[in-house]
Design a protein around this motif. Structure first.
Motif, mmCIF file in Angstrom:
data_model
loop_
_atom_site.group_PDB
_atom_site.id
_atom_site.type_symbol
_atom_site.label_atom_id
_atom_site.label_comp_id
_atom_site.label_asym_id
_atom_site.label_seq_id
_atom_site.Cartn_x
_atom_site.Cartn_y
_atom_site.Cartn_z
ATOM 1 N N ALA A 43 0.793 -1.039 0.180
ATOM 2 C CA ALA A 43 -0.023 0.014 0.113
ATOM 3 C C ALA A 43 0.911 1.111 -0.086
ATOM 4 O O ALA A 43 2.056 1.333 0.756
ATOM 5 N N PRO A 44 0.490 2.530 -0.592
ATOM 6 C CA PRO A 44 1.158 3.467 -0.735
ATOM 7 C C PRO A 44 1.235 4.107 0.650
ATOM 8 O O PRO A 44 0.467 4.113 1.424
ATOM 9 N N ARG A 45 2.677 4.713 0.834
ATOM 10 C CA ARG A 45 2.814 5.557 1.821
ATOM 11 C C ARG A 45 2.441 6.970 1.663
ATOM 12 O O ARG A 45 2.352 7.812 2.463
ATOM 13 N N LYS A 46 2.312 7.620 0.284
ATOM 14 C CA LYS A 46 1.962 8.854 0.037
ATOM 15 C C LYS A 46 1.140 8.912 -1.142
ATOM 16 O O LYS A 46 1.190 7.914 -2.087
ATOM 17 N N ILE A 47 0.012 9.882 -1.130
ATOM 18 C CA ILE A 47 -0.991 9.863 -2.307
ATOM 19 C C ILE A 47 -0.803 11.253 -2.900
ATOM 20 O O ILE A 47 -1.197 12.204 -2.157
ATOM 21 N N ASN A 48 -0.967 11.530 -4.009
ATOM 22 C CA ASN A 48 -0.888 13.069 -4.713
ATOM 23 C C ASN A 48 -2.546 12.867 -5.189
ATOM 24 O O ASN A 48 -2.722 12.175 -5.877
ATOM 25 N N ILE A 49 -3.202 14.183 -4.622
ATOM 26 C CA ILE A 49 -4.619 14.381 -4.986
ATOM 27 C C ILE A 49 -4.825 15.553 -5.775
ATOM 28 O O ILE A 49 -3.869 16.572 -5.421
ATOM 29 N N LEU A 50 -5.783 15.403 -6.732
ATOM 30 C CA LEU A 50 -5.934 16.971 -7.462
ATOM 31 C C LEU A 50 -7.453 16.870 -7.804
ATOM 32 O O LEU A 50 -7.945 16.052 -7.999
ATOM 33 N N THR A 51 -7.987 18.172 -7.516
ATOM 34 C CA THR A 51 -9.336 18.358 -8.134
ATOM 35 C C THR A 51 -9.465 19.575 -8.908
ATOM 36 O O THR A 51 -8.772 20.707 -8.889
ATOM 37 N N PHE A 52 -10.240 19.524 -10.139
ATOM 38 C CA PHE A 52 -10.215 20.489 -11.092
ATOM 39 C C PHE A 52 -11.576 20.707 -11.774
ATOM 40 O O PHE A 52 -12.237 19.780 -12.224
ATOM 41 N N ASN A 53 -12.007 21.925 -11.705
ATOM 42 C CA ASN A 53 -13.262 22.497 -12.539
ATOM 43 C C ASN A 53 -12.716 22.623 -13.934
ATOM 44 O O ASN A 53 -12.051 23.748 -13.965
ATOM 45 N N PHE B 212 -8.767 27.418 -11.259
ATOM 46 C CA PHE B 212 -7.292 26.704 -10.981
ATOM 47 C C PHE B 212 -7.937 25.427 -10.341
ATOM 48 O O PHE B 212 -8.837 25.265 -9.533
ATOM 49 N N ALA B 213 -6.707 24.516 -10.218
ATOM 50 C CA ALA B 213 -6.935 23.239 -9.735
ATOM 51 C C ALA B 213 -6.351 23.414 -8.059
ATOM 52 O O ALA B 213 -5.444 24.350 -7.768
ATOM 53 N N VAL B 214 -6.777 22.351 -7.165
ATOM 54 C CA VAL B 214 -6.298 22.174 -5.953
ATOM 55 C C VAL B 214 -5.447 20.921 -5.928
ATOM 56 O O VAL B 214 -6.181 19.917 -6.200
ATOM 57 N N GLU B 215 -4.254 21.007 -5.326
ATOM 58 C CA GLU B 215 -3.704 19.673 -5.369
ATOM 59 C C GLU B 215 -3.018 19.636 -3.899
ATOM 60 O O GLU B 215 -3.116 20.487 -3.159
ATOM 61 N N ALA B 216 -3.251 18.354 -3.284
ATOM 62 C CA ALA B 216 -2.539 17.978 -2.218
ATOM 63 C C ALA B 216 -1.728 16.736 -2.023
ATOM 64 O O ALA B 216 -1.958 15.684 -3.130
ATOM 65 N N THR B 217 -0.869 16.478 -1.048
ATOM 66 C CA THR B 217 -0.082 15.494 -0.974
ATOM 67 C C THR B 217 -0.333 14.904 0.526
ATOM 68 O O THR B 217 -0.077 15.521 1.443
ATOM 69 N N ILE B 218 -0.870 13.700 0.490
ATOM 70 C CA ILE B 218 -1.149 13.025 2.090
ATOM 71 C C ILE B 218 -0.046 11.940 2.103
ATOM 72 O O ILE B 218 0.138 11.212 1.201
ATOM 73 N N VAL B 219 0.315 11.798 3.354
ATOM 74 C CA VAL B 219 1.212 10.737 3.670
ATOM 75 C C VAL B 219 0.638 9.933 5.095
ATOM 76 O O VAL B 219 0.041 10.325 5.895
ATOM 77 N N ARG B 220 1.096 8.659 4.907
ATOM 78 C CA ARG B 220 0.752 7.737 5.817
ATOM 79 C C ARG B 220 1.809 7.350 6.938
ATOM 80 O O ARG B 220 2.766 7.076 6.382
ATOM 81 N N GLU B 221 1.400 7.579 8.325
ATOM 82 C CA GLU B 221 2.234 7.194 9.270
ATOM 83 C C GLU B 221 2.593 5.771 9.386
ATOM 84 O O GLU B 221 1.456 4.889 9.184
ATOM 85 N N SER C 247 2.628 16.768 -14.978
ATOM 86 C CA SER C 247 2.767 17.119 -13.667
ATOM 87 C C SER C 247 3.926 17.264 -12.923
ATOM 88 O O SER C 247 4.507 16.024 -12.721
ATOM 89 N N GLU C 248 4.569 18.151 -12.101
ATOM 90 C CA GLU C 248 5.460 18.072 -11.412
ATOM 91 C C GLU C 248 5.292 17.212 -10.070
ATOM 92 O O GLU C 248 6.076 16.409 -9.616
ATOM 93 N N TYR C 249 4.066 16.998 -9.717
ATOM 94 C CA TYR C 249 3.654 16.277 -8.699
ATOM 95 C C TYR C 249 2.749 15.308 -9.360
ATOM 96 O O TYR C 249 1.352 15.547 -9.412
ATOM 97 N N PRO C 250 2.964 14.125 -9.891
ATOM 98 C CA PRO C 250 1.839 13.191 -10.796
ATOM 99 C C PRO C 250 0.706 12.742 -9.930
ATOM 100 O O PRO C 250 0.936 12.323 -8.975
ATOM 101 N N PRO C 251 -0.242 13.385 -10.189
ATOM 102 C CA PRO C 251 -1.527 12.666 -9.336
ATOM 103 C C PRO C 251 -1.888 11.335 -9.585
ATOM 104 O O PRO C 251 -1.509 10.894 -10.588
ATOM 105 N N GLU C 252 -2.371 10.798 -8.539
ATOM 106 C CA GLU C 252 -2.667 9.709 -8.376
ATOM 107 C C GLU C 252 -4.207 9.324 -8.105
ATOM 108 O O GLU C 252 -4.885 8.225 -8.317
ATOM 109 N N SER D 76 1.469 18.430 1.963
ATOM 110 C CA SER D 76 1.627 19.740 1.322
ATOM 111 C C SER D 76 0.414 19.954 0.602
ATOM 112 O O SER D 76 -0.458 19.019 0.261
ATOM 113 N N THR D 77 -0.017 21.106 0.334
ATOM 114 C CA THR D 77 -0.995 21.370 -0.628
ATOM 115 C C THR D 77 -0.809 22.701 -1.627
ATOM 116 O O THR D 77 0.131 23.425 -1.015
ATOM 117 N N ARG D 78 -1.476 22.943 -2.704
ATOM 118 C CA ARG D 78 -0.776 23.924 -3.569
ATOM 119 C C ARG D 78 -1.811 24.231 -4.679
ATOM 120 O O ARG D 78 -2.768 23.382 -4.966
#
Length: 515
Positions: A14-24, A333-342, A49-54, A313-315
């Motif tokens: 299972a991934p330890r990090k997920i890149n997320i993106l939402t866009f209208n 514009f889009a909203v992007e976020a990176t979440i990480v699992r402890e 993308s510099e942060y490839p969305p997953e 992070s978020t951007r």
């Protein structure tokens, strides 16, 4: 101390990090300018993308052609996807994923605009919640439930927005779905254009009714709660932000100075001849955030060793312009976020962390309570914008009361609408009969023609109003009744009163609903 957490049961793959993106995407057929070119470029930008969305949630992607063009460009990084069908013209929602989509559903909102407002189109697109269950590993809890939505657009300023009740009911519905998924122990991600300001009524309702955090405010707790010209933001006494500050700190996704679709027509025409560069230091009084990523911990619904997802992070993303047309890729514009699992930890360490977190939580609660809100809405609930291990979603009683008052006001409006429309239908019958009588006695052919024409238009409009008043309004009143019951039930549960069916049946307002 009991944890109330689900077992970790997460596999090593299972991934330890997920890149997320939402866009209208602003992909309205026949209306949005350069639609095909822009949406094709959106697919390319996602792939590069510099942060490839997953995990990606798209709104206003109305045509399957545009969806397939985006899929072709992103297939290498996002091999799984679903385009959602709803309404007459389609909901414009799509979800893309790096991992397999196990289940998928489209839930239409019970309150969803009015067919008479055809020039707005919200009812005709069948707005709702697109959901996808995504498996990110082999463990029993390696599940992400993704919810993508586009709430009803506001056409007036709150609290005078005639669709405020619709948007509140829609926020309630998606919050309820996210809460149910979180209680199963799944990671929950809510994406979309929510057409609401940070800390607005709908925003507070979602973060109170579901165990989710607004990723932007979790890292930027002092970010704006509206455009600089909005009363709620002006009340904070902050200076007008620059364009750069709005992007980096406030997360402004629309109406800002960087988006070419908000420029004057003359400036937009110049883009065809030259590339206009905007200085980020210029003031940006209109920029605001309407697009959100909500994320929950996957900790509710059992007991055992928990794992925790944190916002790293978020951007703001997708700010690039089309390389040939030089226009922005969308009016948002889009909203992007990176979440990480402890990593998994013992229950004792989690309890110790919860105890050490209390001073921070109290500090964040003071920020929430100090944030000004609209004078007609209840103050923000004392909740931390950060997700704590012990947090359970709760709503204060005054928010329930505010929703019930909103329902009552809207119900009275709909009852008046039904009487007026049915009255128009009955009147149209008599007017049409009078026109035909006039044709019978008319000595001139052209007068007969005019009377027949007026009769036809009058009766056609009457039939439409009769259908709306007799069918649509009755359906909406029943949806409102269900919404009211849920809110009353939740309020009684929160206050420890329990559900009293007999009191509900004997309610004085019950007989007023369909009178």
């Amino acid at each position: 101390m009991s944890s109330g957490f689900a077992p970790s049961a997460s596999s090593d793959d299972a991934p330890r990090k997920i890149n997320i993106l939402t866009f209208n995407c602003w992909g309205l057929k026949f209306i949005s300018k350069y639609r095909r070119e822009r949406l094709l470029e959106i697919g390319r930008r996602l792939a590069q993308s510099e942060y490839p969305p997953e995990i990606v949630g798209l709104q206003e992607c109305w045509t399957q052609e545009d969806y397939h063009n985006i899929r072709k460009e992103t297939r290498e990084i996002l091999p799984y996807g679903k385009f959602y069908f709803s309404g007459i013209f389609g909901g414009g929602l799509a979800i893309l994923s790096k991992w397999p989509i196990e289940e998928s559903s489209m839930f239409p909102y019970p309150l969803n605009g009015r067919p008479s407002a055809f020039y707005r189109g919200d009812w005709y697109v069948g707005k709702g919640v697109a959901s996808a269950r995504i498996r990110i590993g082999q463990g029993s809890k390696d599940i992400v439930d993704v919810f993508c939505t586009h709430l009803h657009a506001p056409y007036e300023k709150e609290p005078h927005d005639s669709y405020l009740c619709h948007r509140t009911a829609q926020a309630w519905e998606i919050a309820k779905m996210m809460r149910a998924s979180s209680e199963k122990g799944h990671l929950v991600i809510g994406l979309g254009d929510f057409n609401m300001l940070p800390l607005s009524f709908a925003h507070r309702l979602i973060t109170s009714h579901a165990p989710v955090v607004d990723v932007w405010r979790s890292l930027h707790p002092d970010s704006s709660i509206g455009a600089a010209v909005d009363p709620v933001e002006m009340a904070r006494g902050k200076p007008v932000p620059s364009g750069d500050f709005n992007i980096l700190e406030n997360g402004a996704t629309c109406d800002g100075i960087f988006n070419t679709w908000r420029w004057s027509k003359s400036l937009q025409k110049q883009l065809g001849k030259e590339n206009i560069v905007v200085e980020g230091s210029l003031p940006d009084p209109l920029g605001k955030r309407l697009d959100y990523i909500f994320v929950s911990d996957s900790q509710f619904g059992g007991s055992g060793t928990p794992c925790k997802w944190n916002v790293e992070s978020t951007r703001v993303g997708m700010m690039e312009r089309h390389p040939v047309l030089r226009c922005s890729l969308s009016d948002h514009f889009a909203v992007e976020a990176t979440i990480v699992r402890e990593a998994a930890r013992s229950l004792e360490s989690v309890e110790e962390e919860g105890a050490s977190f209390l001073p921070i939580q109290k500090h964040m609660e003071s920020i929430y309570s100090a944030t000004p809100t609209s004078p007609t809405l209840p103050s923000a609930p004392a909740l931390s914008p950060l997700q704590t291990p012990q947090r359970k979603p709760t709503i204060q009683g005054d928010i329930y009361d505010q929703i019930l008052q909103m329902i009552s006001t809207y119900r009275n409006r709909e009852l008046f609408q039904r009487r007026a429309r049915l009255g128009h239908f009955i009147a149209s019958i008599f007017i049409s009969i009078a026109c035909f009588v006039g044709v019978w006695w008319s000595p001139y052919p052209f007068v007969s023609f005019i009377l027949c024409f007026v009769s036809t238009l009058n009766f056609g409009a009457g039939i439409i109003d009769g259908l709306i008043g007799g069918l649509f309004v009755s359906s909406e009143l029943r949806a409102l009744k269900e919404f009211e019951w849920e809110v009353r039930n939740a309020r009684r549960t929160t206050l420890g009163l329990g559900l009293d069916i007999e009191e509900d049946l004997a309610s004085p307002s019950r007989t007023q609903w369909f009178s």
